[in-house]
Structure formats: structure tokens, C-alpha cells
Design a protein around this motif. Sequence first.
Motif, short mmCIF file in Angstrom:
data_model
loop_
_atom_site.label_atom_id
_atom_site.label_comp_id
_atom_site.label_asym_id
_atom_site.label_seq_id
_atom_site.Cartn_x
_atom_site.Cartn_y
_atom_site.Cartn_z
N GLU A 78 22.56 25.69 -49.47
CA GLU A 78 23.55 25.64 -50.55
C GLU A 78 24.87 25.06 -50.09
OE1 GLU A 78 23.76 29.46 -52.43
OE2 GLU A 78 21.66 29.33 -52.99
N GLU A 79 25.25 25.40 -48.85
CA GLU A 79 26.49 24.84 -48.32
C GLU A 79 26.34 23.33 -48.17
OE1 GLU A 79 28.08 27.13 -45.02
OE2 GLU A 79 29.65 25.63 -44.77
N SER A 80 25.16 22.90 -47.75
CA SER A 80 24.91 21.46 -47.60
C SER A 80 24.99 20.77 -48.96
CB SER A 80 23.52 21.22 -47.02
OG SER A 80 23.34 21.92 -45.83
N MET A 81 24.53 21.47 -49.98
CA MET A 81 24.45 20.89 -51.32
C MET A 81 25.84 20.57 -51.89
SD MET A 81 22.13 22.48 -54.36
CE MET A 81 23.36 23.49 -55.14
N GLU A 82 26.86 21.27 -51.38
CA GLU A 82 28.21 21.02 -51.88
C GLU A 82 28.64 19.58 -51.63
OE1 GLU A 82 30.73 23.87 -49.93
OE2 GLU A 82 29.56 25.56 -50.74
N ASP A 83 28.18 19.01 -50.54
CA ASP A 83 28.64 17.66 -50.18
C ASP A 83 27.55 16.60 -50.17
OD1 ASP A 83 31.33 18.41 -49.64
OD2 ASP A 83 30.58 19.42 -47.86
N TYR A 84 26.33 17.02 -49.97
CA TYR A 84 25.26 16.03 -49.79
C TYR A 84 24.11 16.26 -50.75
CZ TYR A 84 27.54 16.32 -45.19
OH TYR A 84 28.44 16.39 -44.19
N THR A 85 23.21 15.27 -50.79
CA THR A 85 21.92 15.47 -51.44
C THR A 85 21.03 16.10 -50.38
OG1 THR A 85 22.24 13.55 -52.85
CG2 THR A 85 19.98 14.32 -52.57
N VAL A 86 20.31 17.14 -50.78
CA VAL A 86 19.57 17.95 -49.80
C VAL A 86 18.06 17.84 -49.97
CG1 VAL A 86 19.15 20.34 -49.06
CG2 VAL A 86 21.45 19.63 -49.65
N LEU A 87 17.36 17.64 -48.86
CA LEU A 87 15.90 17.71 -48.83
C LEU A 87 15.53 18.94 -48.00
CD1 LEU A 87 15.01 13.97 -48.00
CD2 LEU A 87 15.18 15.03 -50.26
N PRO A 88 15.10 20.00 -48.64
CA PRO A 88 14.78 21.23 -47.89
C PRO A 88 13.61 21.03 -46.93
CG PRO A 88 14.97 21.69 -50.25
CD PRO A 88 14.92 20.21 -50.10
N VAL A 89 13.74 21.61 -45.76
CA VAL A 89 12.65 21.60 -44.78
C VAL A 89 11.96 22.96 -44.89
CG1 VAL A 89 12.12 21.60 -42.28
CG2 VAL A 89 13.78 19.98 -43.23
N ARG A 90 10.66 22.98 -44.67
CA ARG A 90 9.88 24.23 -44.78
C ARG A 90 10.53 25.35 -43.96
NH1 ARG A 90 3.51 24.30 -43.70
NH2 ARG A 90 3.54 23.44 -45.79
N PHE A 91 10.63 26.52 -44.59
CA PHE A 91 11.18 27.70 -43.93
C PHE A 91 10.41 27.95 -42.62
CE2 PHE A 91 11.03 32.28 -43.16
CZ PHE A 91 12.38 32.57 -43.12
N ASP A 92 11.14 28.39 -41.59
CA ASP A 92 10.54 28.70 -40.29
C ASP A 92 10.09 27.45 -39.52
OD1 ASP A 92 9.73 30.35 -38.19
OD2 ASP A 92 7.72 30.66 -39.02
N THR A 93 10.88 26.39 -39.59
CA THR A 93 10.59 25.21 -38.80
C THR A 93 11.49 25.21 -37.56
OG1 THR A 93 9.93 23.88 -40.71
CG2 THR A 93 10.65 22.67 -38.75
N VAL A 94 10.87 25.41 -36.40
CA VAL A 94 11.63 25.39 -35.15
C VAL A 94 11.06 24.28 -34.27
CG1 VAL A 94 12.39 26.73 -33.14
CG2 VAL A 94 11.97 27.90 -35.30
N ALA A 95 11.91 23.32 -33.93
CA ALA A 95 11.49 22.25 -33.02
C ALA A 95 11.81 22.70 -31.60
CB ALA A 95 12.22 20.97 -33.36
N VAL A 96 10.83 22.59 -30.73
CA VAL A 96 11.01 23.12 -29.38
C VAL A 96 10.84 22.03 -28.33
CG1 VAL A 96 10.26 24.90 -27.75
CG2 VAL A 96 10.05 25.30 -30.17
N SER A 97 11.67 22.10 -27.33
CA SER A 97 11.54 21.17 -26.21
C SER A 97 12.06 21.85 -24.95
CB SER A 97 12.34 19.90 -26.50
OG SER A 97 12.03 18.93 -25.55
N LYS A 98 11.86 21.18 -23.82
CA LYS A 98 12.27 21.81 -22.57
C LYS A 98 13.78 21.76 -22.36
CE LYS A 98 8.02 21.93 -20.04
NZ LYS A 98 7.46 22.66 -21.14
N ASN A 99 14.44 20.90 -23.13
CA ASN A 99 15.86 20.70 -22.91
C ASN A 99 16.60 20.62 -24.24
OD1 ASN A 99 18.27 18.96 -22.78
ND2 ASN A 99 17.81 18.98 -20.58
N GLU A 100 17.69 21.37 -24.36
CA GLU A 100 18.38 21.46 -25.64
C GLU A 100 18.97 20.14 -26.11
OE1 GLU A 100 21.26 24.68 -27.88
OE2 GLU A 100 20.77 24.92 -25.78
N VAL A 101 19.54 19.38 -25.23
CA VAL A 101 20.13 18.09 -25.62
C VAL A 101 19.02 17.12 -25.98
CG1 VAL A 101 21.60 16.17 -24.86
CG2 VAL A 101 22.08 18.50 -24.09
N TYR A 102 17.98 17.17 -25.21
CA TYR A 102 16.83 16.31 -25.43
C TYR A 102 16.22 16.53 -26.81
CZ TYR A 102 12.21 14.29 -24.41
OH TYR A 102 11.06 13.56 -24.45
#
Lengths: 270, 103
Positions: A78-102
Motif C-alpha cells: 500500500e505504501e508503494s501504491m502511493e507513488d508507483y504502479t504496483v505488481l504484487p509478488v506472491r506472499f512468502d517469496t524469499v530470494a536466498v543467496s550466499k551473500n547479501e550484496v550479491y
Amino acid sequence: MEKGKYIYCIVGANKGKKDLLNNKYEFRKKYTSPGIGGRNDEVYSVFYRDIAAIISSSPDISYSISRKNLICHQKVLEESMEDYTVLPVRFDTVAVSKNEVYIEERIKEEVLKDRYEELKDLLVKMDNKVELGIKASWVDMKMIFQEIVEENKDIKRLRKKLFSKSIDKPYGEKAILGEMVMYALKKKKFKEEKKILDFLNGNYVDKRINKGFGDKMITNLSFLVEKSKIEEFDRLVDKLSTVYKGRIKFKYMGSTPPINFIELVIFLKE
Amino acid sequence: MARPYKKEHANTEIGSEEIDIGLLDILFPFLLPIKGINFIAKKLHDTAEEELTDASKIQGELLELQMRYEMDEITEEEYDKKEKKLLERLEAIRKYKEKNKKN
């Protein structure tokens, strides 16, 4: 240790708003909503050209659909919607990698860059539209079941027959009556739902008929509505509510991002 | 344009009916056995094993619970209590599956 990013949504510039295409600072908007998981993680954006993914840090865990988690997810949308057009991503989507910056780079490359055309296309489709929800349920079920008995001769007859006999009769006929009433109830719900939809017809771009529950709930609808039509839609729902006063209770929700119309599924490559 | 997130209408009655009157209660105010049939059929279906591993069923129950809360059919207190129980069951399933994976 593995690091992850929870992904809430993909956002793009809103037509009529300030052109964000070359304004990276604007896209780095600070969010007031905290990240999901109660760890007070900062919500921020990773951008590619004129689109961005809204994310926060997260361990590699699965988030249950508790109200707390859902509200947290929704607040960011909802906060995003104030300024942008929003495409919701499926709830509980966590992208994982060995390195946070990566991982940020991977989201940028594998999601925003690789799927750029598809995302832009969806952003155009969702531009200047919001989701509005209507849940309708009967107020007095006793009245509704009486109507069903009155409206269906076969039900009326069978019910009379069963009631005239003693209790210890075979269950068969009782079960049949139960099924007949269930079917009649379903038909009645469908009829009422159609009336509601006909009344709102022409004032929405798209609709979804969502899963309901129990005998009382008639329908659970989501509508995709042009921002310019919101006021008219409000007026119509108010009218519906007045017309059906005492018979149907309406719950009107909105405006929310189009969660029932778009659910982006994101996977990073192994 | 300020617009409430959750809009309630004039004919919205909060907590007017604590007990959900079901179809069978009205049709069969004294004929209880039909409920018994449903119950037995349900029991046969839901074996203990299934119930212990079927996370999607509990997620469905959670969503239904949220809808009931939204429709003012249950209070926030009732909601919290039931949600807690369902979440505990989900957690138990997760642990059960993890254990099975290891074995």
C-alpha cells in the motif's frame, strides 16, 4: 551464512506522476513500514532502469499466513501504491543467496533485467487501477432457508414427509433433503451474486470471484477499477447496501494493490 | 482523496450473531443424526496422518478464519486464540516433515 531478501512487489512509474525514469533518488524512497518478520528490517528498493523490486532483509525461512505477516506484507504494498504502479509478488517469496550484496545484484539481473519486457507490459496494464473488494453475506439465515423451502416444491414436500414420521427413519431421505437444500442454497447464492455483478457492470475493468466460506457468505468479489471510476463505484456499493438493507450485509474493502489480479512468482536460478 | 481502507456500511452489524445458524439446524431442529453422518464421513476422510501433514488444509482454515474476522463473525480475541492454535499446528507439521526428511 545464507542471506535472503523478502520480495514484496515490483513497482514502476505511474503515469501522470513525476517521471521517475531517470530519478534514481526518488526510487530509493524510504519506507515507513517495517519489513516482515518483526526484526525491524528496512524496506527499500533495488532498481533497474525505470522499474524496481521492493525488498527487505530476511533469513531463509517460510512465513506463515498469520494476520500479522499478511498485514505487514500488505502495508508495504500500500505504501508503494502511493507513488508507483504496483505488481504484487506472491506472499512468502524469499530470494536466498550466499551473500547479501550479491542477492541484490541477482534480483536486479534475473528478475528486473531478464523479465523487463514482461514486467513493463504488466505495469502498463495495471497503471492507474486499484483493487476494490466486496464480501456479501445474508443477515438472517432463518429467513433464507424458509425462502428455499417455499421456493422449492420438492424440498417442501420431502420435508413435510420426513417431519410427519418418527425420528428413527432411515437416514437416506434426510441426506437427500440435505443435499437438495445445499444445491438450492448454491443456486440462490449464484442468483444474488449475479444481481450484484449486473448492478456494478460497466464500472470495472476485470473481476475475480474468490473462495467464500460457510452458508452465510453469498460471494467474495474483487474488482479491478480505474482510479477515475472509484467514486462512482463507491456510490454504487452504497446504493447496493441501501437496497439490500436488512437482507445482505456488505463489507467493502479498498483501495488495495491488485493482489487478486497479479501474483508474480519469482524464482532465482539455482 | 482520502478513502478509508476498510469501509463499513450502515447496514453492517457487528457481532449481531454469535452463533452461526447452519442449514441443518433450521431444517432439522431435532433430527441430529444427519450431522452424525457428515461427521463420520469426515472422520473417515481425515486420518490422523493426513491431518498431521496437510499444511494446505490448515492454511485454508487460517484464511477462512481471517474472513470470519473481517465479516465481524468473530471477535479479535477469538481470532487471536484460534490463529495461535492453527499456527502451532502448522509449526508441528513443519517439524514433523523436517524430522521425516532427516530419517
